[in-house]
Scaffold this active site. Structure first.
Site, PDB file in Angstrom:
ATOM      1  N   TYR A 101      -0.017   1.108  10.825  1.00  0.00           N
ATOM      2  CA  TYR A 101       0.630   1.417   9.736  1.00  0.00           C
ATOM      3  C   TYR A 101       1.655   1.974   9.858  1.00  0.00           C
ATOM      4  O   TYR A 101       2.755   1.840   9.666  1.00  0.00           O
ATOM      5  CB  TYR A 101      -0.043   2.505   8.893  1.00  0.00           C
ATOM      6  CG  TYR A 101       0.647   2.635   7.508  1.00  0.00           C
ATOM      7  CD1 TYR A 101       0.279   2.725   6.922  1.00  0.00           C
ATOM      8  CD2 TYR A 101       0.771   4.254   7.496  1.00  0.00           C
ATOM      9  CE1 TYR A 101       0.985   3.376   5.258  1.00  0.00           C
ATOM     10  CE2 TYR A 101       1.914   5.200   6.777  1.00  0.00           C
ATOM     11  CZ  TYR A 101       1.790   4.067   5.687  1.00  0.00           C
ATOM     12  OH  TYR A 101       2.212   4.527   4.308  1.00  0.00           O
ATOM     13  N   ASP A 142      -0.826 -11.737  -5.926  1.00  0.00           N
ATOM     14  CA  ASP A 142      -1.024 -10.413  -4.497  1.00  0.00           C
ATOM     15  C   ASP A 142       0.296 -11.039  -3.823  1.00  0.00           C
ATOM     16  O   ASP A 142       0.699 -12.551  -3.384  1.00  0.00           O
ATOM     17  CB  ASP A 142      -1.896 -11.827  -3.457  1.00  0.00           C
ATOM     18  CG  ASP A 142      -2.023 -10.970  -2.411  1.00  0.00           C
ATOM     19  OD1 ASP A 142      -1.683 -10.374  -1.516  1.00  0.00           O
ATOM     20  OD2 ASP A 142      -3.328 -11.956  -1.306  1.00  0.00           O
ATOM     21  N   ASP A 194       0.117  -6.134  -9.350  1.00  0.00           N
ATOM     22  CA  ASP A 194      -0.824  -5.708  -8.538  1.00  0.00           C
ATOM     23  C   ASP A 194      -2.120  -6.050  -8.134  1.00  0.00           C
ATOM     24  O   ASP A 194      -2.217  -7.146  -9.052  1.00  0.00           O
ATOM     25  CB  ASP A 194      -1.142  -4.096  -9.476  1.00  0.00           C
ATOM     26  CG  ASP A 194      -2.090  -3.716  -7.123  1.00  0.00           C
ATOM     27  OD1 ASP A 194      -1.195  -2.048  -7.312  1.00  0.00           O
ATOM     28  OD2 ASP A 194      -3.087  -3.088  -6.772  1.00  0.00           O
TER      29      ASP A 194
END
Length: 248
Positions: free
Chosen positions: A153, A61, A38
């Protein structure tokens, strides 16, 4: 149905909290060697602590192709990849004319690009073994519309679903399955909790009334679907999208 992943190496991205953390814990509980990553290193350590055993965490990342390659090279042979990293990156719904280039691209980077980079990194290793499981955590927004109204999204999650189907056909001949789970609304982290509260009581009730089970999901509900796709019970299932949403 019982699961046993002893001897399997699992990578879970976006595992610092919420659904990703629940998935990592489920695999660890069933005997897997789990590597979690993460961008939030502090929260990630909470996941490592919760999972215990052989679980290891790395700050990565996943929008950075080279960082992903380095992480997978460190892990070595990967049996199961769960692409859970993603989200809205703090964005909220607003009119199309006000969306900037950076806002649009940011969500494709975290929701679609990261899935590609991680899948690309593990594919050669899985091909060598003639076995692999790739499970992408998409969203009901990728199959319909986003409750938050965030155009990028919904679009990036739909693209992730398209990538799932394409990779299933490319990698299937090598014994690798690629499937996707499209969760309904799950209050599993601060971001989703903020979204839920912003809906207000009236919209919250509308959402609940539209669900057959009349409840929101839990992170564990999604993890259960992941375990199935990762298991031998799903060995002839690929390119599929499983909606875990309480019934729509």
């Amino acid at each position: 149905m019982s699961f046993n992943f002893t001897g399997k190496t699992v990578v879970v991205t976006g595992a610092a909290q919420g659904i990703g953390q629940a998935i990592a814990y489920a695999f660890a509980k069933h005997g897997a060697s789990v590597f979690v990553c993460d961008i939030d290193e502090n929260l990630l350590q909470e996941t490592v602590k919760k999972c215990g055993g052989t679980t290891q965490g790395r700050q990565v990342d996943v929008t950075n192709q080279q960082a992903v390659k380095a992480f997978i090279q460190e892990v070595g042979s990967v049996d199961i990849l769960v692409n859970c990293a993603g989200g809205v990156r703090g964005q909220e719904g607003k009119p199309i004319e006000s969306i900037t280039v950076d806002e649009w691209r940011a969500l494709f980077e975290v929701n679609t690009d990261s899935t590609f980079w991680c899948s690309q990194a593990v594919a050669p290793l899985m091909k060598e073994k003639g076995f692999g499981r790739i499970i992408n955590i998409s969203s009901g927004a990728g199959l319909g519309i986003s409750l938050t109204g965030i155009q990028a999204y919904a679009s990036s999650k739909a693209a992730q679903i398209g990538l799932t189907r394409q990779l299933a056909h490319e990698l299937g001949p090598y014994g690798i399955t690629v499937n996707s789970i499209a969760p309904g609304f799950v209050r599993s982290n601060p971001s989703s909790e903020k979204q839920w509260q912003k809906f207000g009581e009236e919209k919250q009730k509308q959402i609940l009334d539209s669900i057959a089970m009349r409840r929101l999901g839990k992170a564990e509900d999604i993890a259960n679907g992941v375990l199935f796709f990762a298991s031998d019970a799903s060995s002839w299932i690929t390119g599929q999208i499983l909606s875990i949403d309480g019934g729509k």
